[in-house]
Design an enzyme around this catalytic site. Structure first.
Site, mmCIF file in Angstrom:
data_model
loop_
_atom_site.group_PDB
_atom_site.id
_atom_site.type_symbol
_atom_site.label_atom_id
_atom_site.label_comp_id
_atom_site.label_asym_id
_atom_site.label_seq_id
_atom_site.Cartn_x
_atom_site.Cartn_y
_atom_site.Cartn_z
ATOM 1 N N HIS A 1 -26.561 -91.189 -67.439
ATOM 2 C CA HIS A 1 -26.990 -89.795 -67.564
ATOM 3 C C HIS A 1 -27.591 -89.520 -69.006
ATOM 4 O O HIS A 1 -28.185 -88.420 -69.219
ATOM 5 C CB HIS A 1 -25.873 -88.552 -67.604
ATOM 6 C CG HIS A 1 -25.236 -88.826 -66.081
ATOM 7 N ND1 HIS A 1 -25.538 -87.869 -65.451
ATOM 8 C CD2 HIS A 1 -24.299 -89.343 -65.517
ATOM 9 C CE1 HIS A 1 -24.786 -87.964 -64.345
ATOM 10 N NE2 HIS A 1 -24.179 -88.877 -64.463
ATOM 11 N N LYS B 1 -28.535 -74.039 -72.285
ATOM 12 C CA LYS B 1 -28.374 -75.602 -72.267
ATOM 13 C C LYS B 1 -27.374 -75.917 -73.604
ATOM 14 O O LYS B 1 -27.470 -75.129 -74.339
ATOM 15 C CB LYS B 1 -29.494 -76.389 -72.314
ATOM 16 C CG LYS B 1 -30.650 -76.150 -73.440
ATOM 17 C CD LYS B 1 -31.745 -76.972 -73.104
ATOM 18 C CE LYS B 1 -32.892 -76.256 -72.008
ATOM 19 N NZ LYS B 1 -32.799 -76.889 -70.940
ATOM 20 N N ARG B 2 -26.982 -76.988 -73.679
ATOM 21 C CA ARG B 2 -26.170 -77.343 -74.862
ATOM 22 C C ARG B 2 -27.259 -77.432 -76.037
ATOM 23 O O ARG B 2 -28.448 -77.624 -75.756
ATOM 24 C CB ARG B 2 -25.656 -78.710 -74.593
ATOM 25 C CG ARG B 2 -24.247 -78.629 -74.047
ATOM 26 C CD ARG B 2 -23.170 -77.736 -74.777
ATOM 27 N NE ARG B 2 -22.561 -78.490 -75.819
ATOM 28 C CZ ARG B 2 -21.472 -78.988 -75.861
ATOM 29 N NH1 ARG B 2 -20.636 -79.184 -75.026
ATOM 30 N NH2 ARG B 2 -20.950 -79.611 -76.861
ATOM 31 N N LYS C 1 -33.167 -81.429 -77.210
ATOM 32 C CA LYS C 1 -33.903 -80.373 -76.635
ATOM 33 C C LYS C 1 -34.617 -79.432 -77.051
ATOM 34 O O LYS C 1 -35.157 -78.329 -76.653
ATOM 35 C CB LYS C 1 -32.520 -79.556 -76.119
ATOM 36 C CG LYS C 1 -31.748 -80.456 -75.079
ATOM 37 C CD LYS C 1 -30.153 -79.924 -74.601
ATOM 38 C CE LYS C 1 -29.357 -80.629 -74.066
ATOM 39 N NZ LYS C 1 -29.624 -80.896 -72.605
ATOM 40 N N THR D 1 -30.845 -79.853 -65.213
ATOM 41 C CA THR D 1 -30.415 -79.093 -63.899
ATOM 42 C C THR D 1 -30.676 -77.702 -64.062
ATOM 43 O O THR D 1 -30.974 -77.060 -63.239
ATOM 44 C CB THR D 1 -29.020 -79.685 -63.566
ATOM 45 O OG1 THR D 1 -28.280 -79.478 -64.671
ATOM 46 C CG2 THR D 1 -28.931 -80.896 -62.896
ATOM 47 N N LYS E 1 -32.168 -74.588 -61.759
ATOM 48 C CA LYS E 1 -31.663 -73.118 -61.228
ATOM 49 C C LYS E 1 -32.428 -72.008 -61.473
ATOM 50 O O LYS E 1 -32.678 -70.957 -60.614
ATOM 51 C CB LYS E 1 -30.224 -73.072 -62.240
ATOM 52 C CG LYS E 1 -29.336 -74.070 -61.963
ATOM 53 C CD LYS E 1 -28.209 -74.169 -62.845
ATOM 54 C CE LYS E 1 -27.278 -75.451 -62.580
ATOM 55 N NZ LYS E 1 -26.454 -75.932 -63.771
HETATM 56 C C1 26W Z 1 -19.774 -90.364 -74.930
HETATM 57 C C2 26W Z 1 -20.103 -88.965 -75.120
HETATM 58 C C3 26W Z 1 -20.836 -88.401 -73.968
HETATM 59 C C4 26W Z 1 -20.466 -86.959 -73.471
HETATM 60 C C5 26W Z 1 -21.323 -86.685 -72.494
HETATM 61 C C6 26W Z 1 -22.159 -89.082 -73.639
HETATM 62 C C7 26W Z 1 -22.854 -88.454 -72.804
HETATM 63 C C8 26W Z 1 -22.423 -87.478 -72.180
HETATM 64 C C9 26W Z 1 -23.176 -86.843 -71.068
HETATM 65 C C10 26W Z 1 -23.802 -88.112 -70.151
HETATM 66 C C11 26W Z 1 -24.277 -85.726 -71.434
HETATM 67 C C12 26W Z 1 -24.818 -85.320 -70.287
HETATM 68 O O1 26W Z 1 -24.393 -84.377 -69.791
HETATM 69 N N1 26W Z 1 -25.885 -85.674 -69.802
HETATM 70 C C13 26W Z 1 -26.868 -84.860 -69.003
HETATM 71 O O2 26W Z 1 -26.664 -85.270 -67.709
HETATM 72 C C14 26W Z 1 -27.189 -84.162 -66.739
HETATM 73 C C15 26W Z 1 -26.835 -84.626 -65.386
HETATM 74 O O3 26W Z 1 -27.213 -85.769 -64.968
HETATM 75 C C16 26W Z 1 -28.641 -84.498 -66.902
HETATM 76 O O4 26W Z 1 -29.347 -83.437 -66.068
HETATM 77 C C17 26W Z 1 -29.016 -84.029 -68.343
HETATM 78 O O5 26W Z 1 -30.365 -84.289 -68.496
HETATM 79 C C18 26W Z 1 -28.362 -84.850 -69.090
HETATM 80 O O6 26W Z 1 -28.485 -84.452 -70.560
#
Ligand code: 26W
Length: 767
Positions: free
Chosen positions: A321, A504-505, A510, A612, A616
């Site tokens: 992701h 978004k975060r 971003k 995503t 929306k």
């Molecule tokens: C280990 C720490 C950590 C925590 C969360 C690493 C990575 C994450 C996630 C993978 C971050 C995340 O939410 N990524 C998002 O995933 C969405 C669903 O696929 C995408 O639409 C976003 O672009 C992506 O940033």
């Protein structure tokens, strides 16, 4: 009717004095009504081939409205609630189930909804955090976090199944994993799947010998250590925590889930070798310990390592992701050894299998080591084992193949898939925007609820009167959002303004800071008497920052200071307003997406895996003001590039200039850019003596030990962005603009998570 009676029964039993009481009565009534069907579907799902979705996060939001909607009993329940003087909307006070950070967790929630609607046997497994993502408020413009005790008033949508608890063994302790099941009610309730979340509890609650001997603290220490494991969601998005407790969480839920799957198979007389009838999807690397754990459990049953690992290769599939380097999970071997020593020999054997295979193929180890340099590399473990590896948008999958995972792609090209993300239209249109939903249904029927492509029929309904109604609906939603924001944030917005939304975060990649600088520049130009035709615009932000992410917090403070100054300036506040909404979450998002005119999707090209929120807002008829990044590219392709506002450098350009990029040259050459950036240091805005704004300025112009100046190319894209914004502004209010909005809704069909889940079922899970 049945539900109405049951609501009255529970209302009588508990009384209805608060929204929480009402919520309990309604939820319990629904739970009672679906109970038999739910159990039947659980049994049925055990028959054929099936899939599980393992995820450290499920960002479900509020269950009640979506469940009533999927059960098609909204009106019946509304009437029942009104009979004893309540309103359905009273339940908007119940907390969200916010067991996730952002995109990855919300995607998991959309996927469960879609699988249940499609009648596919997909259950989720995760962690029942006692505290979800923190609650956010602003104090003097600074983010302040508070604990999210989401079950304080009860958790009526889940059932504790103590009888199905399992024991999870760590190197230094053993704990119980107790499952809590939540029904996932597909549209029309044709299928009800299950989200099973594990809660950590002590094996033998209370240490009476310690208590009796007067060691009161010690008597509860075991309980506290066990409960700590599922106590809190790590609030990091895209940065690894690297903490032993996080590793414990990961092993806790993956071990419990694998034990559970195998126990159920044993009860049904099935073999633990499950490659032919079970697919386990790993949502990023967080659940990847499931792989060695499965091998370990098979070996414990007497299966040889080689056969066990061969079986694991048939079971697991992995979704990546993010391409952010700081998110790639690695664990110290020493920590792994302490917390989950039983996995180390398995990990070492897997490493040896990899090395043997590479030797035979004459391929160097390169960056593919799983256990090396005293480190366990989770993505490598996933890529070596998984029979399918996927990215979440076309460009993202291409970047994985060409860069992030290129060595694995060279080795196993047939394993790589693209699965462009999607969103569920049941929550993000039917529940979030009932007015637009009715507008659509009147014109093309209600088939869109389960077949979003039918929205294309709207193309035949874009005449003047349709357009006028579409605009009226958007205005009503903007009015409702303005009322809500006024009540919650104390800021009054005018629904006749353009609503320009970035939700978004908060993360540097971003580029919320780029949006902020563009607002400042617009303000400066308005003050100078430029931009005479500028149409009034409200810039709306919603975002949480990881608590330890200093720069992200600085951006929040900066935007809040901009809002304070601009909203109070009588010379411009009839045309410019800014608000940063507090505690942005799924429920807030439902109101925001229904009211957006402009969807800000402005990440540096090549950084946002998919996005995503972009889908929306598109579905609800906003135009995208965005870069060629993530799913924006596919959105523009689907709706027509002419119906969106795409700007800025493409990933090829950024890759080409990365090593020679001189941010300062852009800054020196563009007086407007410089004037906006300088407000970070010239006293225009006050950071309360923290030095945060200066640090942001330095991040752009000087860089830091770990990155070059302006690593996300804000300066490269600033002028393009400003021009694109002014084009949006000029077009707004014209019939052509309304048509663009409607074309976005009409062509959002591809972005249904039903489509995505259909592809997973067909290409990866084979169910
Ligand atoms: C280990 C720490 C950590 C925590 C969360 C690493 C990575 C994450 C996630 C993978 C971050 C995340 O939410 N990524 C998002 O995933 C969405 C669903 O696929 C995408 O639409 C976003 O672009 C992506 O940033």
């Amino acid at each position: 009717m049945e539900t109405a009676k049951a609501i009255e029964k529970y209302a009588a039993l508990y009384g209805v004095h608060t929204p929480a009481d009402l919520h309990s009565a309604v939820s319990q009534a629904v739970m009672e009504e679906i109970a038999v069907k739910w159990r039947a579907d659980q049994t049925a799902a055990e028959q054929g081939r099936r899939a599980y979705y393992l995820s450290a996060e499920f960002l479900m939001g509020r269950a009640v409205f979506n469940n009533l909607s999927n059960l098609q009993i909204v009106d019946e329940v509304r009437a029942a609630v009104e009979r004893f003087g309540g309103k359905l909307e009273d339940m908007e006070e119940v907390p969200d189930m916010a067991l996730g950070n952002g995109g990855l967790g919300r995607l998991a929630a959309c996927f469960l909804d879609s699988a249940a609607t499609l009648g596919k046997p997909l259950d989720g497994y995760g962690i029942r955090y006692q505290y979800g993502i923190f609650k956010q408020r602003f104090e003097n413009g600074f983010q302040v976090e508070a604990a999210d005790d989401w079950t304080a008033a009860g958790d009526p949508w889940s059932v504790r199944r103590y009888g199905e608890r399992v024991v999870v063994t760590f190197g230094d302790m053993r704990v119980l994993a107790v499952p809590y099941d939540t029904p996932i009610i597909g549209y029309g309730a044709k299928t009800i799947n299950t989200l099973r979340l594990w809660q950590a509890e002590p094996l033998d609650g209370f240490d009476f010998p310690a208590f009796d001997s007067g060691k009161y603290l010690k008597s509860t220490a075991g309980r506290e250590a066990a409960e700590r494991i599922s106590s809190v969601l790590y609030p990091n998005d895209n940065t690894k925590a690297g903490k032993a407790l996080r590793l414990r969480q990961e092993y806790f839920f993956t071990s419990a889930s694998l034990q559970d799957i195998l126990r159920r198979r044993k009860a049904a007389g099935k073999s633990p070798l499950m490659g032919d009838d079970v697919a386990v999807q790993l949502n990023d690397t967080h659940p990847v310990f499931a792989i060695p754990e499965y091998v370990r459990l098979l070996c414990a049953e007497g299966v040889a390592f080689e056969q066990a690992f061969a079986e694991a290769k048939k079971v697991f599939a992995y979704t990546n992701h993010t391409v952010m380097a700081e998110a790639l999970e690695k664990w110290d071997v020493a920590t792994v050894k302490k917390i989950v020593p039983a996995l180390l020999p398995i990990l070492n054997k897997i490493e040896r299998a990899l090395e043997n295979e590479l030797r035979e193929k004459n391929v160097p180890l390169g960056r593919k080591a799983i256990v090396a340099d005293k480190t366990v590399h989770m993505a490598n473990l996933a890529c070596y084992t998984a029979y399918a590896v996927n990215g979440v948008a076309k460009i993202h999958t291409e970047i994985l193949k060409a860069d992030t995972l290129s060595e694995w792609y060279a080795l196993y090209p047939e394993r790589f898939f693209n699965m462009t993300n999607g969103i569920t239209q049941r929550r993000w249109l039917a529940t979030a925007n009932p007015k637009l939903a009715a507008f659509i249904t009147e014109r093309v029927g209600d088939g869109w609820l389960t077949d979003l492509k039918t929205l294309e029929g709207l193309e035949q309904h874009m005449g003047e009167r349709d357009a006028a109604e579409f605009v009226a609906i958007k205005r009503a939603n903007k009015q409702a959002l303005a009322d809500f924001i006024e009540q919650k944030e104390g800021v009054r917005l005018d629904p006749d303004f353009i609503f320009d939304i970035q939700i978004k975060r908060l993360h540097e990649y971003k580029r919320q800071l780029l949006n902020a600088l563009a607002i400042v520049s617009t303000y400066q130009r308005l003050k100078d008497g430029e931009l005479p035709d500028f149409k009034p615009t409200a810039y709306i932000f919603g975002a949480k920052s990881a608590p330890g992410y200093f720069r992200a917090k600085a951006v929040i403070k900066y935007i809040n200071e901009i809002a304070r100054k601009l909203n109070a300036d009588p010379q411009t506040n009839d045309r410019l307003r800014v608000v940063f909404v507090s505690d942005y979450n799924v429920s807030y998002a439902e109101k925001l997406v229904a009211a957006g005119d402009v969807s800000e999707q402005i990440s540096a090209a090549g950084t946002e895996a998919s996005g995503t929120g972009n889908m929306k807002l598109m579905l609800n008829g906003a135009v995208t003001l965005g870069t060629y990044d993530g799913a924006n590219i596919e959105i523009a392709e689907a709706a027509g590039e002419e119906n969106n506002y795409i700007f800025g450098a493409r990933v090829e350009e950024l890759d080409a200039i990365r090593n020679t990029y001189e941010a300062r040259k852009f800054y020196e050459a563009d007086a407007r850019l410089k004037a906006a950036v300088d407000t970070l240091i010239d006293g225009t805005f006050d950071d309360g003596g923290t030095g945060m704004f200066r640090e942001l300025y330095d991040s752009l112009l000087k860089g830091a030990s770990w990155h070059r100046p302006d690593q996300y190319f804000l300066f490269r894209d600033f002028d393009d962005y400003m021009r694109a914004r002014l084009r949006v502004n000029a077009d707004y209010g014209t019939p052509q603009f309304v048509r663009k909005c409607m074309m976005n809704t009409a062509h959002a069909g591809r972005f249904s998570s039903d489509r995505t889940i259909g592809e997973y079922c067909r290409d990866i899970w084979k169910i």
